[in-house]
Write a protein that holds these residues in place. Structure first.
Motif, mmCIF file in Angstrom:
data_model
loop_
_atom_site.group_PDB
_atom_site.id
_atom_site.type_symbol
_atom_site.label_atom_id
_atom_site.label_comp_id
_atom_site.label_asym_id
_atom_site.label_seq_id
_atom_site.Cartn_x
_atom_site.Cartn_y
_atom_site.Cartn_z
ATOM 1 N N LYS A 177 0.872 -1.174 -0.192
ATOM 2 C CA LYS A 177 0.002 0.065 0.091
ATOM 3 C C LYS A 177 0.794 1.094 0.085
ATOM 4 N N ILE A 178 2.088 1.058 0.732
ATOM 5 C CA ILE A 178 2.963 2.270 0.620
ATOM 6 C C ILE A 178 3.365 2.706 -0.876
ATOM 7 N N LEU A 179 3.796 1.726 -1.743
ATOM 8 C CA LEU A 179 4.222 1.851 -3.185
ATOM 9 C C LEU A 179 3.056 2.224 -3.697
ATOM 10 N N SER A 180 1.749 1.574 -3.485
ATOM 11 C CA SER A 180 0.679 2.030 -4.432
ATOM 12 C C SER A 180 0.245 3.400 -4.012
ATOM 13 N N LEU A 181 0.310 3.915 -2.787
ATOM 14 C CA LEU A 181 0.025 5.478 -2.608
ATOM 15 C C LEU A 181 0.899 6.302 -3.306
ATOM 16 N N PHE A 182 2.154 6.051 -3.219
ATOM 17 C CA PHE A 182 3.340 6.745 -3.868
ATOM 18 C C PHE A 182 2.890 6.789 -5.353
ATOM 19 N N GLY A 183 2.278 5.534 -5.916
ATOM 20 C CA GLY A 183 2.259 5.536 -7.339
ATOM 21 C C GLY A 183 0.978 6.360 -7.545
ATOM 22 N N GLY A 311 -10.368 3.853 -13.245
ATOM 23 C CA GLY A 311 -9.998 4.377 -11.881
ATOM 24 C C GLY A 311 -10.568 3.939 -10.605
ATOM 25 N N THR A 312 -11.865 3.773 -10.723
ATOM 26 C CA THR A 312 -12.656 3.209 -9.602
ATOM 27 C C THR A 312 -12.176 1.854 -9.292
ATOM 28 N N ILE A 313 -11.953 0.749 -10.102
ATOM 29 C CA ILE A 313 -11.459 -0.254 -9.772
ATOM 30 C C ILE A 313 -9.775 -0.362 -9.014
ATOM 31 N N VAL A 314 -9.051 0.692 -9.766
ATOM 32 C CA VAL A 314 -7.749 0.843 -9.159
ATOM 33 C C VAL A 314 -8.020 1.223 -7.620
ATOM 34 N N ILE A 315 -8.485 2.228 -7.407
ATOM 35 C CA ILE A 315 -8.548 2.587 -5.977
ATOM 36 C C ILE A 315 -9.240 1.774 -5.144
ATOM 37 N N ALA A 316 -10.306 1.163 -5.584
ATOM 38 C CA ALA A 316 -11.073 0.118 -4.734
ATOM 39 C C ALA A 316 -10.310 -1.078 -4.278
ATOM 40 N N VAL A 317 -9.324 -1.336 -5.290
ATOM 41 C CA VAL A 317 -8.516 -2.704 -4.848
ATOM 42 C C VAL A 317 -7.428 -1.931 -3.952
ATOM 43 N N MET A 318 -6.778 -0.633 -4.172
ATOM 44 C CA MET A 318 -5.894 -0.201 -3.239
ATOM 45 C C MET A 318 -6.561 -0.127 -1.906
ATOM 46 N N ILE A 319 -7.696 0.322 -1.776
ATOM 47 C CA ILE A 319 -8.226 0.453 -0.327
ATOM 48 C C ILE A 319 -8.434 -0.942 0.261
ATOM 49 N N THR A 323 -6.882 -1.407 3.693
ATOM 50 C CA THR A 323 -7.828 -1.657 5.155
ATOM 51 C C THR A 323 -7.431 -3.040 5.601
ATOM 52 N N PHE A 324 -7.277 -4.045 4.656
ATOM 53 C CA PHE A 324 -7.036 -4.990 5.171
ATOM 54 C C PHE A 324 -5.756 -5.351 5.925
ATOM 55 N N GLY A 325 -4.570 -4.823 5.367
ATOM 56 C CA GLY A 325 -3.332 -4.608 6.277
ATOM 57 C C GLY A 325 -3.330 -3.999 7.334
ATOM 58 N N CYS A 326 -4.282 -2.708 7.523
ATOM 59 C CA CYS A 326 -4.340 -2.065 8.667
ATOM 60 C C CYS A 326 -5.005 -2.789 9.715
ATOM 61 N N ASN A 327 -6.080 -3.617 9.342
ATOM 62 C CA ASN A 327 -6.760 -4.048 10.431
ATOM 63 C C ASN A 327 -5.859 -5.340 10.967
ATOM 64 N N ASN A 328 -4.951 -5.850 10.313
ATOM 65 C CA ASN A 328 -4.219 -7.008 10.673
ATOM 66 C C ASN A 328 -3.246 -6.458 11.788
ATOM 67 N N GLY A 329 -2.738 -5.173 11.348
ATOM 68 C CA GLY A 329 -1.770 -4.728 12.500
ATOM 69 C C GLY A 329 -2.452 -4.364 13.775
ATOM 70 N N LEU A 330 -3.649 -3.853 13.752
ATOM 71 C CA LEU A 330 -4.631 -3.481 14.745
ATOM 72 C C LEU A 330 -4.929 -4.641 15.709
ATOM 73 N N ILE A 331 -5.546 -5.746 14.902
ATOM 74 C CA ILE A 331 -5.709 -7.026 15.608
ATOM 75 C C ILE A 331 -4.350 -7.576 16.217
ATOM 76 N N PHE A 332 -3.287 -7.739 15.391
ATOM 77 C CA PHE A 332 -2.234 -8.138 15.908
ATOM 78 C C PHE A 332 -1.626 -7.624 17.234
ATOM 79 N N ALA A 333 -1.762 -6.126 17.369
ATOM 80 C CA ALA A 333 -1.164 -5.266 18.432
ATOM 81 C C ALA A 333 -2.051 -5.432 19.639
ATOM 82 N N GLY A 334 -3.365 -5.254 19.403
ATOM 83 C CA GLY A 334 -4.340 -4.975 20.388
ATOM 84 C C GLY A 334 -4.616 -5.795 21.592
ATOM 85 N N ALA A 335 -4.313 -7.314 21.220
ATOM 86 C CA ALA A 335 -4.429 -8.200 22.100
ATOM 87 C C ALA A 335 -3.254 -8.278 23.149
#
Length: 478
Positions: A177-183, A311-319, A323-335
């Motif tokens: 997602k960092i590379l995608s956002l830079f792109g 563009g709609t498909i591009v951004i939908a995949v990016m998000i 969000t999938f990676g973000c929630n993994n980090g939140l779930i991983f750390a929270g417990a």
């Protein structure tokens, strides 16, 4: 003693890259793609849109650099809970941990999960929030809510299988997602419209409300401060969870050094991306289009200009990736917070045990349960208001603690000292207090309930202590 050595324990398997990816990955979720619409409606100009993100970035970096001192002093699992307990007392630590469980972490997981499902609907319309599967009268359950709950359950299960599984997902998705956002940012500037740019920046420093019909409403001087605070709800939510790495300090290979470095590197990377992304929005979209983007999906509107119909498909995949990676980090750390609280006799006793993969499985599942319940609210904006107020409140209390510890524990080991002390932490404290006060005044519907949840922890604390005083483990070393 030999039997104790055979018991599962937290494994030191995470390095600097893992910590940095956890910070950046937990911060970058859905906010950067959405919240700029609401900010623009509140401030009404391109310059103030960027100022809001710069103020948030300054606050985030200042807080992260200040936390570096605390992470070196207390390099244990639990992070901010441990800091508040050591700075003040067990009650203050519990109030944070209770709020973390009731709304901060679980609410963030829910909000990010709801955002994941909303953008998945671009690719699979059947899972739209408009597709109501169950109408129970007092609540309507949509396909989007079911999808968000399923994602939370899936990631929770993966993280019960051990640190390595969660680490691989976190690093892979965060780098992607960092590379995608830079792109996206680079292609956005490539597609820059000179007319749009000049239109947005010709009157960039007038602060006023931008109505959906394109008209403006002027603020009084006091109301202008309220507008800035209301705007920052979204940007602070988008920049939050940077402290996730402090929760897993007990699993870092070199926590005294790498936690502080991860905080700095992760927050700096994300701050640069966020500011650049918003400048890019003003380069391709008229201000009115940013403010009135369909369902606040600014990134979708921008990507449509940049990439055309695809563009709609591009951004939908990016998000979805974000969000999938973000929630993994939140779930991983929270417990890990609940695990440490249980070790101190301040949470369900079972939460203080590890499974055969050396992770707090029970804590992961009860976190998933509360987050899933919050998903059923489906109120993305409501969660933002409640979470942002409570989060900043505890950040302020924690940073105040740095001054307290310098007085009460002057000789304590400090491998890293807060950058800019005493000036920068003091600036954060003033800004944080002002933000909380303005939210109480201008967004009372959700800030008061957020404060109520925190205060509810007081009777819960004393009730739990009365019932658990005979069950507190003798060894609380993590």
């Amino acid at each position: 003693m030999k039997e104790d050595l055979k018991q599962p324990h937290l494994k030191h398997e995470l390095g600097l890259l893992d910590g940095t990816m956890l910070v950046a990955g937990s911060m970058i979720g859905s906010g950067i793609f959405i919240v700029s619409a609401d900010i623009t409606r509140n401030v009404g100009s391109a310059g103030w849109l960027i100022v809001v993100w710069l103020i948030t970035g300054f606050m985030t970096l200042t807080a992260a650099l200040s936390y570096g001192e605390l992470s070196g002093m207390f390099p244990k699992a639990g992070g901010q809970y441990v800091y508040l307990k050591e700075i003040y007392n067990k009650l203050m630590g519990f109030l944070y941990g209770w709020s973390f469980f009731a709304v901060i972490q679980t609410g963030t997981i829910a909000a990010v999960g709801v955002a994941f499902s909303k953008f998945t609907a671009y690719l699979i319309p059947a899972v739209s929030e408009d597709n109501i599967l169950f109408n129970l009268g007092f609540i309507k359950i949509s396909a989007a809510q079911i999808v968000s709950i399923c994602v939370i359950v899936l990631l929770t299960f993966i993280n019960t299988r051990g640190v390595k599984s969660g680490k691989i997902i976190q690093t892979t998705f965060t780098l992607t997602k960092i590379l995608s956002l830079f792109g996206l940012i680079i292609f956005g500037f490539w597609a820059l419209s000179s007319n749009t740019w000049h239109l947005n920046w010709s009157n960039a420093w007038t602060l006023h409300k931008l109505n959906t019909d394109g008209s403006f409403a002027e603020y009084t001087s006091v109301a202008a401060l309220g507008a800035i605070a209301a705007s920052m709800v979204g940007s602070i939510f988008s920049s939050d969870s940077w402290n996730s790495v402090t929760f897993i300090a007990g699993e870092m290979k070199n926590p005294k050094r790498d936690v502080a470095l991860s905080l700095f590197l992760g927050t700096m990377i994300v701050t640069l991306i966020y500011v650049a992304a918003n400048v890019m929005y003003t380069a391709v979209l008229p201000l009115h289009d940013i403010a009135t983007a369909d369902k606040d999906r600014v990134a979708v509107a921008a990507s449509h200009v940049i990439f055309g119909n695809g563009g709609t498909i591009v951004i939908a995949v990016m998000i979805m990736i974000s969000t999938f990676g973000c929630n993994n980090g939140l779930i991983f750390a929270g417990a890990r917070v609940y695990y440490t609280m249980a070790k101190d006799g301040l949470f369900f006793k079972k939460t203080g045990t590890l499974n055969k993969f050396s992770v707090p499985e029970f804590g992961l599942w009860i976190q998933a349960l509360v987050a899933s319940i919050l998903c059923l609210s489906g109120k993305y904006g409501d969660l933002l208001d409640m979470i942002s107020f409570v989060v900043v409140l505890f950040y302020v209390l924690t940073i105040i603690g740095i001054y307290k510890l310098r007085i009460t524990r002057p000789d304590a080991e400090r491998p890293y000292k807060a950058f800019g002390y005493p000036v920068l932490p003091a600036i954060y404290i003033v800004m944080g207090i002002a933000f909380c006060i303005l939210l109480i005044i201008y967004k009372p519907n959700f800030t008061w309930p957020g404060l109520g949840i925190v205060l509810l922890g007081i009777p819960i604390y004393y009730f739990s202590q009365r019932n658990l005083k005979d069950e507190v483990p003798a060894d609380t070393d993590n």
